[in-house]
Write an enzyme that holds these catalytic residues in place. Structure first.
Site, PDB file in Angstrom:
ATOM      1  N   ARG A 189       0.852  -1.201   0.000  1.00 60.87           N
ATOM      2  CA  ARG A 189       0.000   0.000   0.000  1.00 60.87           C
ATOM      3  C   ARG A 189       0.881   1.243   0.000  1.00 60.87           C
ATOM      4  NH1 ARG A 189       1.574   2.019   3.859  1.00 60.87           N
ATOM      5  NH2 ARG A 189       0.328   3.880   3.534  1.00 60.87           N
TER       6      ARG A 189
ATOM      7  N   ARG B  14      -7.745  -1.012  -6.861  1.00 61.84           N
ATOM      8  CA  ARG B  14      -7.992   0.177  -6.031  1.00 61.84           C
ATOM      9  C   ARG B  14      -8.087   1.385  -6.974  1.00 61.84           C
ATOM     10  NH1 ARG B  14      -4.638   1.039  -0.661  1.00 61.84           N
ATOM     11  NH2 ARG B  14      -6.604   1.986  -0.026  1.00 61.84           N
TER      12      ARG B  14
ATOM     13  N   ASP C 157      -2.498  10.561  -2.758  1.00 65.61           N
ATOM     14  CA  ASP C 157      -2.835   9.452  -3.665  1.00 65.61           C
ATOM     15  C   ASP C 157      -3.175   9.936  -5.059  1.00 65.61           C
ATOM     16  OD1 ASP C 157      -3.403   8.282  -0.825  1.00 65.61           O
ATOM     17  OD2 ASP C 157      -3.132   6.616  -2.215  1.00 65.61           O
TER      18      ASP C 157
HETATM   19  O1  MRU Z   1      -4.999   3.129   1.890  1.00 64.32           O
HETATM   20  P1  MRU Z   1      -3.522   3.384   1.884  1.00 64.32           P
HETATM   21  O2  MRU Z   1      -2.839   2.932   3.119  1.00 64.32           O
HETATM   22  O3  MRU Z   1      -2.864   2.874   0.624  1.00 64.32           O
HETATM   23  O4  MRU Z   1      -3.429   4.978   1.835  1.00 64.32           O
HETATM   24  C1  MRU Z   1      -2.164   5.548   1.767  1.00 64.32           C
HETATM   25  C2  MRU Z   1      -2.145   7.020   1.844  1.00 64.32           C
HETATM   26  O5  MRU Z   1      -3.169   7.668   1.905  1.00 64.32           O
HETATM   27  C3  MRU Z   1      -0.794   7.665   1.711  1.00 64.32           C
HETATM   28  O6  MRU Z   1      -0.761   8.868   2.404  1.00 64.32           O
HETATM   29  C4  MRU Z   1      -0.484   7.939   0.238  1.00 64.32           C
HETATM   30  O7  MRU Z   1      -0.684   6.780  -0.537  1.00 64.32           O
HETATM   31  C5  MRU Z   1       0.903   8.416   0.039  1.00 64.32           C
HETATM   32  S1  MRU Z   1       2.107   7.169   0.381  1.00 64.32           S
HETATM   33  C6  MRU Z   1       3.617   7.824   0.072  1.00 64.32           C
END
Ligand code: MRU
Length: 355
Positions: A55, A98, A246
Site C-alpha cells: 500500500r 484500487r 494518492d
Molecule cells: O490506503 P492506503 O494505506 O494505501 O493509503 C495511503 C495514503 O493515503 C498515503 O498517504 C499515500 O498513498 C501516500 S504514500 C507515500
C-alpha cells in the site's frame, strides 16, 4: 545510524531472480511481525493491493509495474499482438483493485505504452525491455523520494513538532518516503524533530506503520488518536503538518487517506502550515478538480470489527467507510514534489512542472 538506514533503505518490494514472482513485506502483519510473502498470480497481485499487503501510492505503482511484466510473461508468446492484448487485460485487472491512487494506472500504463512502442519485436524481445521499464520506475522512485525529502526538510527547523497522518514513509515508497521522508532525512542530518503520528482509523496505518518505522529509526515519535490532532495543535506542539497523497488534481485539490482534510481544516484554524508531499507521478493533470477523483469505498467490517477482539458495533449498524478524502487546495500551504515546491495558485504552479 544502522537502525535508521535499515528503515530508510528497507527492501519492501523485490523481483525474484527468475523474474516469475514478487517478494514483498506484508504490511498487514506489521508491527508485530515483519514477514515477506511471495506472489505469482494475477489473483495474488490483485489481493495484495486490495487487502493493503502492499500500500501507499508510490509502492503500489512500483509493485504494479513489476506485476504487469510477470503477468505479461504468463501470456501468449507466439505474436506481439497476442502478447500485448493479454498484457492490456492484465493491466486493466490490476488497475481495478484500487481506484484512487493514480500511481497504479500510471505505472501499468507506462509498461503498456512501452510494449506498444516495441510491437515490431517478438514477445521474448519485448519482455526484458518491459522489466527494464519496471526497474526504471523503481529506481526513479528512490531518487524522487530523496529529492522530495530534501525539499520537505528545507521547510523545517531544529526543534519543530510535525504532525503526520497515515503512512507515507519507506514502506509506502521505495526509500525514505514522501510525506514522512523529511522526518527520516532529519534524523540522518541531526535535525531534531518531535513527530506526532495520527493512528489513522480504521486501518491504523499511522499506529501500525508510521510509529513503527519512526520508532525503529530512532525518531522522537508520539502516537495519538485521530481525534487528538486538535489538542496537540492547540497546545502549540505542532509547527507543520506533512502528509502524502494518492492523487493530486490539476487545481491542487488532493486525495489522501481519510481524515487528511480534517487535519488540514484544523491546521488552517490554528495557523499551522499544511504540506502535501508526493512525486509528480501522483499529479493527475487529466483530473480537473477533487470532485473528479473517484473515492474508494471499503468494507463496513473494517470499522465494526477489524482490530477489535470483539465487534464494537452491532452487525446491523450501517457504516460508511471511504478510504480517502479530498483536501481543498485552499487549505494547502505547498505541494512538494521531486521537481520543487509548488505554491498557490496550483493551477499554474502544477502546470509549470510539466512544461
Ligand atoms: O490506503 P492506503 O494505506 O494505501 O493509503 C495511503 C495514503 O493515503 C498515503 O498517504 C499515500 O498513498 C501516500 S504514500 C507515500
Amino acid at each position: 545510524m544502522d537502525n535508521l538506514r535499515s528503515v530508510t533503505h528497507m527492501e519492501n518490494i523485490r523481483l525474484s531472480q527468475d523474474r516469475r514472482s514478487l517478494i514483498i513485506a506484508d504490511q498487514t502483519k506489521l508491527p508485530n511481525s515483519h514477514e515477506y510473502i511471495e506472489l505469482k498470480t494475477a489473483q495474488e497481485f490483485y489481493d495484495a493491493i486490495y487487502l493493503l499487503k502492499i500500500r501507499g501510492a508510490p509502492a503500489i505503482g512500483v509493485f504494479a509495474g513489476y506485476a504487469a511484466c510477470i503477468l505479461g510473461a504468463q501470456g501468449p508468446m507466439d505474436s506481439a499482438h497476442a502478447f500485448i492484448a493479454h498484457l492490456e487485460k492484465q493491466c486493466a485487472y490490476l488497475n481495478s483493485s484500487r481506484p484512487t491512487a493514480v500511481n497504479l494506472s500510471w505505472a501499468t500504463g507506462r509498461i503498456l505504452s512501452r510494449a506498444k512502442e516495441l510491437c515490431g519485436l517478438a514477445p521474448e524481445d519485448i519482455l526484458p525491455r518491459l522489466f527494464d521499464e519496471a526497474a526504471a520506475i523503481h529506481d526513479e522512485d528512490m531518487d524522487m523520494c530523496r529529492r522530495i525529502s530534501e525539499y520537505g526538510l528545507s521547510l523545517l527547523k531544529d526543534g519543530d513538532g510535525v504532525l503526520t497522518h497515515c503512512n507515507a514513509g519507506p514502506l509506502a515508497t521505495s526509500r525514505y518516503g514522501t510525506g514522512q521522508g523529511p522526518l527520516f532525512l532529519a534524523l540522518e542530518k541531526g535535525v531534531k524533530l518531535h513527530v506526532f503520528a495520527d493512528e489513522t482509523r480504521p486501518l491504523l496505518q499511522g499506529a501500525r506503520l508510521t510509529a513503527y518505522e519512526l520508532h525503529k529509526a530512532g525518531a522522537d515519535v508520539t502516537l495519538i488518536c485521530d481525534n487528538m490532532a486538535s489538542i496537540v495543535m492547540k497546545n502549540g506542539w505542532i509547527s507543520a503538518c506533512m502528509v502524502g497523497c494518492d492523487r493530486v488534481a490539476a487545481n491542487g485539490d488532493v486525495a489522501n487517506k481519510i481524515g487528511t482534510s480534517g487535519v488540514a481544516i484544523l491546521a488552517k484554524h490554528y495557523g499551522i502550515p499544511f504540506y502535501v508531499l508526493g512525486p509528480t507521478s501522483t499529479i493527475d493533470m487529466s483530473c480537473p478538480t477533487g470532485e473528479d477523483i473517484k473515492i474508494e469505498l471499503r468494507p463496513e467490517g473494517e470499522i465494526r470489527e477489524k482490530f477489535y477482539s470483539q465487534p464494537m458495533a452491532l452487525p446491523e449498524v450501517k457504516c460508511y467507510n471511504p478510504a480517502f478524502d479530498v483536501t481543498d487546495n485552499s487549505l494547502i500551504t505547498a505541494i512538494i514534489t521531486e521537481k520543487g515546491i509548488c505554491r498557490p495558485p496550483y493551477a499554474e504552479s502544477l502546470k509549470a512542472l510539466f512544461e
